[in-house]
Design an enzyme around this catalytic site. Structure first.
Site, PDB file in Angstrom:
ATOM      1  N   ASP A 202       0.550  -1.035   0.491  1.00  0.00           N
ATOM      2  CA  ASP A 202       0.181  -0.248  -0.014  1.00  0.00           C
ATOM      3  C   ASP A 202       0.593   0.733   0.126  1.00  0.00           C
ATOM      4  OD1 ASP A 202      -2.767   1.359   0.326  1.00  0.00           O
ATOM      5  OD2 ASP A 202      -1.514   1.877   2.298  1.00  0.00           O
ATOM      6  N   GLU A 271       2.279  -0.438  -5.049  1.00  0.00           N
ATOM      7  CA  GLU A 271       0.750   0.297  -5.247  1.00  0.00           C
ATOM      8  C   GLU A 271       1.690   2.092  -5.511  1.00  0.00           C
ATOM      9  OE1 GLU A 271      -2.995   2.354  -4.073  1.00  0.00           O
ATOM     10  OE2 GLU A 271      -1.641   2.010  -2.019  1.00  0.00           O
TER      11      GLU A 271
END
Length: 541
Positions: A202, A271
């Site tokens: 993330d 990401e």
């Protein structure tokens, strides 16, 4: 084909948002045993891996992306034995398991932060990013939170501000402290030892901040609709060069890769959301010593034109070198793709053609749960929202709850998601008729289209591993060639609601597509593409 070490190259990864997948214990919240119970369904899709959104211990202010124990399972999802059973079930079905790692920030209820905020001289005093106020008491600099407002929150005990790139209950960890980095890598290894096959990272470009706390400059031009830009959020008005995507990130990613290399057949996908996403993807994946692959937000915008698709692909292809991309057209943070790209059109047909497009492009793929059903965005009222992002920006932005509603397994009041409990988000009326039980018996359904096309992708290494060369595009039409080990597949895609006729210079042998997918055909020296169709053909010359 590829060896086991590179199973991830060209893999299709199915994202599971556990809260909304299947509730096994009738409390209204999906859980890890629920994922295990539906593993046969996941396997039937023909995907290579699953990516589990966070299930760690958390106060759930951001629904698991605020972690209070990196090595614990939140009781609403189960326990470590449930996780081990899930991994064993997935591996039994030939499916790899990837889990979300939220390393940039923790919850403010994590014991590390509780100690850090207690004083300026305790053992964890510098585990988070603290800064003094300016002489007039204002925030240290102009950095902004993705969720709106300053990225700094005043703490009365330390009489300092702490950095939070997201909610103020999600303080940023200080990656400039080597003890923090060592400890975080230990938590990553904890899951590797439990048998996970990889990690989705993330906010992978947020880890480091500028030690001088320099102000971000303003953007020279702010264009609404471009990647990640909404004019109702001041975050879009800055060029984020000091609060993220710092050069120190590279050294950390190398350490992370070195750790994973000690566990064969594991992988990472980062990401990356920033103003220079494609360049960052290249920097983070080149050289085989950092991340295995990255995905950006470039296909998560409202621009569904084939011009945008081609420009994005060619830009990354030109700069990626030996790096590797991973593409997604939907996830738990954006409006569902058939609503975002399919407005005012046949959403079923749109869902199929955009799936076929995604699965024929070069790179690995992330599919978000429910895309295989063609689910539209759920329309929720303000009183039904639980997403803090959506609540803060209502009504201009309705948040992320509309893409997170529970999967409808059956066409009934609770969607077969739970037995009798009130679901944590409502079952969308617009989605019940698209339940798995309804689509299983319909050979023309979106579900069968996904299964069938994933089988085709597996059967043709050109589509999984091959190079890509774009030939033609307009706003709704795209043609390209995939080449691998002397074999070539010609791909032509029509996303318009009218027939398209194109000349073709190759001798083609069409690949038979299943009935769930609208197919184009060859007529002499031309190809005919009906509305929302795709032609796959082997090139014979």
């Amino acid at each position: 084909m590829m060896n086991d070490q590179e199973w991830w190259r060209g893999a299709v990864i199915y994202q599971v948002y556990p809260r909304s997948f299947f509730d096994s214990n009738n409390d209204g919240i999906g859980d890890l045993p629920g994922v295990t119970a539906k593993m046969s369904y996941i396997a039937s899709l023909g995907v290579d891996a699953i990516w589990l959104s966070p299930f760690f211990t958390s106060p759930m202010k951001d629904f698991g992306y605020d972690v209070s124990d990196y090595c614990g399972i939140d009781p609403i999802f189960g326990d470590l034995a449930d996780f081990d059973e899930l991994v064993a079930s997935a591996h039994h079905h030939g499916i790899k398991v990837m889990i979300d790692q939220v390393l940039n920030h923790s919850s403010d209820q994590h014991p590390w932060f509780v100690e850090s905020r207690n004083s300026r001289n305790n053992d964890k005093a510098d585990w988070y990013v603290w800064a003094d106020a300016k002489p007039d008491g204002t925030v240290p600099n102009n950095w902004l939170s993705v969720f709106g407002g300053p990225a700094w929150h005043w703490d009365s005990r330390r009489r300092q501000y702490y950095l939070h790139n997201f909610l103020d209950s999600q303080p940023d960890l200080n990656f400039h402290n080597p003890v923090v980095v060592d400890t975080l890598l230990d938590t990553v290894e904890f899951w590797l030892k439990r048998g996970v096959d990889g990690f989705r990272l993330d906010t992978a470009n947020y880890y480091y901040h500028d030690l001088e706390f320099r102000n971000n400059p303003p953007k020279e031009e702010v264009i609404e609709g471009s990647i990640g830009v909404r004019l109702d959020n001041p975050y879009a008005y800055q060029l984020h060069i000091y609060d993220k995507s710092r050069p120190e990130n590279i050294a950390f990613l190398k350490r992370l890769r070195h750790l994973l290399d000690q566990y064969p057949n594991t992988t990472t996908v980062g990401e990356v959301g920033c103003d220079f996403a494609l360049e960052t993807m290249a920097a983070y994946t080149q050289g085989k010593d950092k991340l295995h692959m990255c995905y950006s937000f470039d296909l998560l915008t409202h621009d569904s034109s084939m011009t945008h698709i081609r420009n994005t692909m060619e830009t990354i292809e030109a700069g990626l070198g030996d790096g590797w991309p991973c593409w997604s057209i939907g996830n738990h943070d954006v409006e569902r793709v058939v609503s975002r790209w399919g407005k005012n059109h046949d959403m079923v047909a749109k869902g199929k053609i955009y799936m076929a497009m995604l699965l024929t492009l070069r790179g690995s793929v992330c599919l978000y749960q429910g895309e295989e059903l063609g689910l539209p965005e759920a329309e929720l009222t303000f009183d039904q929202l639980v997403d803090p992002f959506g609540i803060a920006f209502w009504p201009e932005f309705k948040g992320r709850d509309g893409c997170r509603t529970p999967i409808p397994w059956k066409n009934e009041a609770l969607g077969g998601f739970t037995q009798s409990a009130q679901p944590w988000l409502p079952i969308a009326d617009s989605q019940r008729s698209m339940a798995v039980s309804e689509q299983e018996g319909n050979r023309h359904s979106v579900l069968h289209a996904y299964r069938d096309f994933l089988h085709i992708r597996r059967s043709h290494p050109e589509l999984r591993y091959g190079d890509i060369e774009f030939l033609y595009n307009d706003e709704t039409t795209l043609t390209f060639v995939r080449r691998y080990k002397g074999k070539c597949i010609y791909v032509a895609i029509n996303t318009a609601e009218q027939d398209i006729i194109l000349p073709v210079e190759f001798t083609l042998s069409p690949i038979t597509l299943p009935e769930a997918i609208q197919s184009g055909y060859v007529d002499g020296g031309t190809i005919i593409l009906p509305p929302f169709s795709i032609l796959l053909a082997s090139i014979l010359d």
